[in-house]
Design a protein around this motif. Structure first.
Motif, mmCIF file in Angstrom:
data_model
loop_
_atom_site.group_PDB
_atom_site.id
_atom_site.type_symbol
_atom_site.label_atom_id
_atom_site.label_comp_id
_atom_site.label_asym_id
_atom_site.label_seq_id
_atom_site.Cartn_x
_atom_site.Cartn_y
_atom_site.Cartn_z
ATOM 1 N N LYS A 1 49.452 12.167 -27.108
ATOM 2 C CA LYS A 1 48.033 12.011 -27.413
ATOM 3 C C LYS A 1 47.859 11.198 -28.698
ATOM 4 N N CYS A 2 48.748 11.387 -29.650
ATOM 5 C CA CYS A 2 48.687 10.593 -30.879
ATOM 6 C C CYS A 2 48.880 9.109 -30.571
ATOM 7 N N VAL A 3 49.839 8.807 -29.710
ATOM 8 C CA VAL A 3 50.074 7.424 -29.313
ATOM 9 C C VAL A 3 48.813 6.837 -28.702
ATOM 10 N N ALA A 4 48.172 7.605 -27.822
ATOM 11 C CA ALA A 4 46.933 7.143 -27.188
ATOM 12 C C ALA A 4 45.828 6.941 -28.215
ATOM 13 N N GLY A 5 45.768 7.813 -29.211
ATOM 14 C CA GLY A 5 44.736 7.695 -30.241
ATOM 15 C C GLY A 5 44.876 6.435 -31.070
ATOM 16 N N PHE A 6 46.095 6.150 -31.509
ATOM 17 C CA PHE A 6 46.323 4.920 -32.268
ATOM 18 C C PHE A 6 45.978 3.691 -31.432
ATOM 19 N N ARG A 7 46.405 3.693 -30.180
ATOM 20 C CA ARG A 7 46.159 2.518 -29.330
ATOM 21 C C ARG A 7 44.689 2.364 -28.974
ATOM 22 N N TYR A 8 43.989 3.484 -28.854
ATOM 23 C CA TYR A 8 42.556 3.406 -28.561
ATOM 24 C C TYR A 8 41.821 2.698 -29.690
ATOM 25 N N TYR A 9 42.046 3.117 -30.932
ATOM 26 C CA TYR A 9 41.345 2.477 -32.047
ATOM 27 C C TYR A 9 41.823 1.050 -32.278
ATOM 28 N N ALA A 10 43.102 0.786 -31.965
ATOM 29 C CA ALA A 10 43.584 -0.592 -32.074
ATOM 30 C C ALA A 10 42.822 -1.510 -31.142
ATOM 31 N N GLN A 11 42.516 -1.037 -29.951
ATOM 32 C CA GLN A 11 41.828 -1.863 -28.970
ATOM 33 C C GLN A 11 40.317 -1.858 -29.153
ATOM 34 N N ALA A 12 39.734 -0.686 -29.301
ATOM 35 C CA ALA A 12 38.269 -0.574 -29.314
ATOM 36 C C ALA A 12 37.670 -0.700 -30.708
#
Length: 460
Positions: free
Chosen positions: A85-96
């Protein structure tokens, strides 16, 4: 020194040095100096850093998960899921994130106004042990994307996890001072909040800790976000799939050994289906397999410490003294902070204990005559964090979504945080939001810039 104790064995695992006052001062000075440059960094640079941090977390999943399991007892399977979930969180803010920071043009008298998002400075995070990585990432990913820098005061139980997060950020190539772990006790937080170089504070923790930090931040006139306790209702209506609801209720209550602010704690069931649901739910809780959190055959590991386990057991004695009946919820013999999952029935609704948060794997089970009474029971506590409602009636869904006093409502599913959606509560569960665009904007300055223009037309 901080000493990590494995709650599965009760034995010390590792020790970590505590920072001196001088070292804390150096960290704050470093954060302030780094912010002066980082605030000007391009959004693309911030996104790239977040992606690299995500890559480091992903590459170290097994090590990070094992460390969390050893320090606070969550099952290895759930620890791996937390890292993911942490990986997804970092990638979400990187993209959005860059899109969330785009200025908004508005018509204004005599020209055009722009609403622009700007960072505000170093943000102090005071975080708990129950989700030692994800709680930090919920603040850290938007902090980096905003152009702020982060200072972490983590829980004493999880200093190894705190150092591991700092290591991941450093290895990803973050400028020195973008994120620093402050290995200090709770008594050192007040001085940090009062420091003019610290711009804001976010806390996830108990009501008492939240009230203290809010008071300190108020004296310093600083923005604060609080995510505090919860006693989330889990409402089941006659149209619900009872098998699915009962299974989900067990999952909700035992996740993280019941040590989650947003797991269902009060099962409120319509009288027409109460007996059928109770039979399924109690059987499911009795079947929960408790044991070594590393063994993936087990459903639940120990609580975070013997002290936490014993506090829950003492609380259960007060429930029984008030007239409640307890099934399960017993201390397991031997070493470690183990107890069985349990269910409380016949809890007097007006009793003091019925208004409390149970931070362990024991559920309260209430009977409601109708939707009105279910909503009354749901709202009749000081908390308002999350909730879960189980109904296939569209009108009931809308009614519960409107009338439950909570920051979040999940329909026919277990409530869970997700990077895309705002997270937070009302009443004594705190204020402000994490995650989503709202979580990014909490610690930013929304600056209005009035621009001259003869036409006053708004651009794209």
């Amino acid at each position: 020194m901080f000493t990590s104790v494995n709650p599965a064995t009760g034995k010390p695992a590792a020790s970590y040095p505590k920072l001196t006052d001088a070292e804390v001062g150096q960290c704050v000075a470093r954060a302030s100096a780094t912010y002066a440059d980082w605030r000007l960094s391009p959004h693309t640079e911030r996104s790239d850093l977040l992606r690299r941090i995500a890559d480091r977390f992903e590459a170290e999943t097994d090590r990070l998960a094992a460390l969390a399991t050893a320090e606070m007892g969550k099952t290895l399977k759930s620890a791996r899921a937390e890292v993911a979930k942490c990986v997804a969180g970092f990638r979400y803010y990187a993209q959005a994130g860059p899109g969330m920071l785009a200025p908004v043009r508005l018509k204004a008298a005599g020209g055009v106004a722009e609403a622009r998002w700007h960072p505000i400075g170093p943000v102090l995070a005071v975080m708990p042990w129950n989700f030692p990585y994800w709680q930090v990432v919920r603040f850290l990913a938007p902090t980096i994307m905003a152009g702020n820098v982060g200072l972490l005061k983590h829980a004493s139980l999880t200093q190894g996890c705190a150092l591991a997060i700092e290591e991941m950020v450093r290895e990803a190539g973050a400028p020195e001072g973008v994120f620093q772990n402050l290995a200090i006790r709770a008594g050192g937080v007040a001085a940090l909040i009062a420091d003019d170089r610290v711009a804001a504070v976010t806390l996830t923790g108990s009501e008492e800790a939240g009230a203290t930090v809010a008071e300190q931040a108020g004296r310093a006139l600083k923005k604060v976000v609080l995510e505090l306790g919860g006693s989330d209702p889990f409402i089941v209506m006659p149209s619900a799939d009872l098998d699915a609801a009962a299974k989900a209720a067990v999952t909700a209550r035992i996740q993280n050994a019941g040590q989650s602010c947003i797991c269902g704690k009060r099962m409120i069931v319509h009288g027409q289906v109460y007996d059928a649901f109770a039979e399924r739910f109690v059987a499911g809780m009795r079947a929960v397999k408790v044991g070594d959190p590393v063994d993936e055959a087990n459903d639940m590991g120990p609580l975070s410490s013997v002290e936490q386990r014993d506090a829950v057991l003492e609380q259960l004695e007060r429930f029984k003294a008030a007239g409640a009946t307890l099934v399960g919820g017993e201390r397991l013999p031997g070493e470690g902070a183990y107890m069985t999952a349990g269910v409380l029935t016949d809890v007097p609704i007006e009793s003091e204990v019925a208004k409390e948060e149970l931070f362990g794997p024991v559920a309260m089970l209430f009977r409601a005559a109708d939707a009105d009474e279910a909503i009354h029971i749901a709202n009749d506590v000081p908390f308002g964090l999350g909730s879960s409602v189980w109904t296939n009636d569209e009108a009931e869904r809308e009614r519960f979504a409107r009338d439950i006093e909570a920051g979040m409502v999940a329909v026919n599913q277990v409530l869970a945080s997700t990077p895309e959606a705002p997270f937070g509560g009302v009443k004594r569960s705190g204020h402000g939001r994490e995650l989503g665009a709202q979580g990014l904007h909490e610690f930013m300055n929304l600056k209005t810039v009035m621009l001259p223009g003869a036409s006053g037309e708004v651009g794209d």
